[in-house]
Enzyme design. Structure first.
Site, PDB file in Angstrom:
ATOM      1  NE  ARG A   1     -21.028   9.992  -2.023  1.00  0.00           N
ATOM      2  CZ  ARG A   1     -20.015  10.586  -1.397  1.00  0.00           C
ATOM      3  NH1 ARG A   1     -18.759  10.276  -1.724  1.00  0.00           N
ATOM      4  NH2 ARG A   1     -20.248  11.470  -0.441  1.00  0.00           N
TER       5      ARG A   1
ATOM      6  CB  SER B   1     -14.773   8.664   7.240  1.00  0.00           C
ATOM      7  OG  SER B   1     -14.710   7.362   7.792  1.00  0.00           O
TER       8      SER B   1
ATOM      9  CB  THR C   1     -16.737   2.533   8.754  1.00  0.00           C
ATOM     10  OG1 THR C   1     -17.503   3.565   8.101  1.00  0.00           O
ATOM     11  CG2 THR C   1     -15.676   3.163   9.639  1.00  0.00           C
TER      12      THR C   1
ATOM     13  CG  ASP D   1      -2.051  -1.006   1.123  1.00  0.00           C
ATOM     14  OD1 ASP D   1      -2.289  -1.529   0.018  1.00  0.00           O
ATOM     15  OD2 ASP D   1      -2.684  -1.287   2.159  1.00  0.00           O
TER      16      ASP D   1
END
Length: 384
Positions: A374, A129, A364, A90
């Site tokens: 979306r 977030s 989450t 990552d």
């Protein structure tokens, strides 16, 4: 050697590494919560951090799918070390894609061989977030930037050597005012804070970082100024598929432990697996694992084909399904084993504790539902 045979060979090496090195290290990791430096070194010697690193940086040059398959296998033994392993890929993705060539050439080979531990740091006390709420600032000065702020929840932060750090360069521009920087530990003003005492993932420290007027040369900015949010998105799909895969591996291991126990444990004159109520529960859990795995593999297929739009949609679906499934499966497996499931002499309770983290990081379940909704508004049903 073909790509298929190389993939098979690498995964066989991962399985052997887990049997011979990871499994024996778990007891010490659980007892002390110390980072397993020797295990990390052994993984580096085996070339596990080189899998998808381009050959010009000393890597094997495989696609981005193989490390995800490897992380799922490692999670069947130790979810904590699987996170440490997955974190490496990552972090390397934005460095390889956006660092100045001479900077990447000096850092990536050391990370690939396991001599430097990489970290990525975005979250803050008031910005999880909601990335645009971050308060860490990078102020432009002669020759570079001055970095000031506090980061939280940095995986391997207390043992890391090189950090991808996100900070605001335009405080009024929201997520469009974020830039990414490469910061090596040891520079003046960069201090590690405490490790969080988490419920699970012992041996995989999650740490606070403090930046007090840290000078970062302009050459250590990744990409263009204010391009940080886009850089973060480079890794997000694979990171979510990684979390889904590690949750899947954790659930698979827990169910196998419970299955074997249910075949051996005798009550009312027969193995408890032969009691229909328990038999049906185990069957349901196995079906949930297989359903979740099918979505995850579909996401890996999209990632391997380079279909960004499909990968993004499936990454959210896979993370939602696999991580929620893992929490249910590991909890039920502890229940199947009764008091034995609660004992630290067995792995079921460790897997239950570890599974919870996969729901939380990289978005989450609530964030995944938002992203899926979306997608449905924009593109309709996900029938590929």
């Amino acid at each position: 050697m073909t790509d298929t045979s190389l993939r098979t060979s690498v995964l066989a090496t991962v399985d052997r590494f887990c049997r011979e090195h990871v499994q024996p290290a778990i007891a010490d990791m659980e007892r002390t919560a110390d980072f397993p430096y020797e295990l990390y070194r052994q993984a580096g010697e085996l070339g596990l951090f080189r899998i998808d690193v381009p050959e010009e940086f000393g890597g094997i040059g495989m696609d981005h799918v193989l490390p995800l398959l490897a992380a799922e296998r490692i999670a069947r033994t130790s979810p904590a070390f699987a996170v440490t392993f997955a974190n490496c890929a990552d972090v390397l993705t934005p460095i390889i894609a956006k660092a100045a060539p001479h900077i990447a050439q000096s850092i990536v080979p050391q990370v690939a061989e396991g001599s430097k531990i990489p970290c990525i740091s975005m979250s803050e006390p008031l910005a999880g977030s909601d990335v645009s709420a971050m308060r860490t600032r990078a102020t432009k000065v002669d020759g570079g930037y001055r970095l000031n702020g506090r980061k939280m929840w940095c995986t391997n932060g207390s043992v890391g050597d090189v950090f991808v750090v996100f900070a605001k360069t335009d405080p009024d521009a929201g997520s469009r005012g974020i830039s990414a920087f490469l910061v090596e530990y040891g520079v003046a003003g960069f201090e590690r804070g405490r490790d969080e005492p988490l419920t699970g993932l012992r041996g995989n420290p999650t740490s606070e970082l403090v930046f007090d007027d840290v000078f970062v040369p302009e050459t250590h900015r990744l990409g263009a100024e204010n391009e940080g949010f886009k850089i973060a998105m480079l890794t997000l799909d694979s990171a979510r598929l990684n979390a889904a895969g590690m949750a899947l591996g954790t659930a698979t291991a827990a169910l196998e432990i419970a299955r074997i126990y249910a075949l051996q444990r005798q009550q009312f004159g027969k193995p408890i697996f032969q009691h229909q109520g328990l038999q049906f529960l185990i069957a349901e859990l196995a079906a949930e694992i297989e359903m979740s795995k099918a979505v995850w593999l579909k996401g890996l297929d999209a990632l391997g084909r380079g279909d960004a739009k499909e990968t993004t949609a499936l990454a959210s679906v896979a993370k939602l399904l696999c991580t929620e499934m893992a929490v249910r499966v590991t909890t039920e497996c502890v229940q199947i084993m009764g008091a034995n499931g609660l004992s630290k002499e067995n792995s079921a309770e460790r897997l239950m504790r570890d599974s919870r983290a996969f729901q939380i990081f990289d978005g989450t379940p609530q964030i995944q539902r938002l992203l899926i909704a979306r997608h449905l508004v924009r593109d309709g049903l996900m029938i590929f």
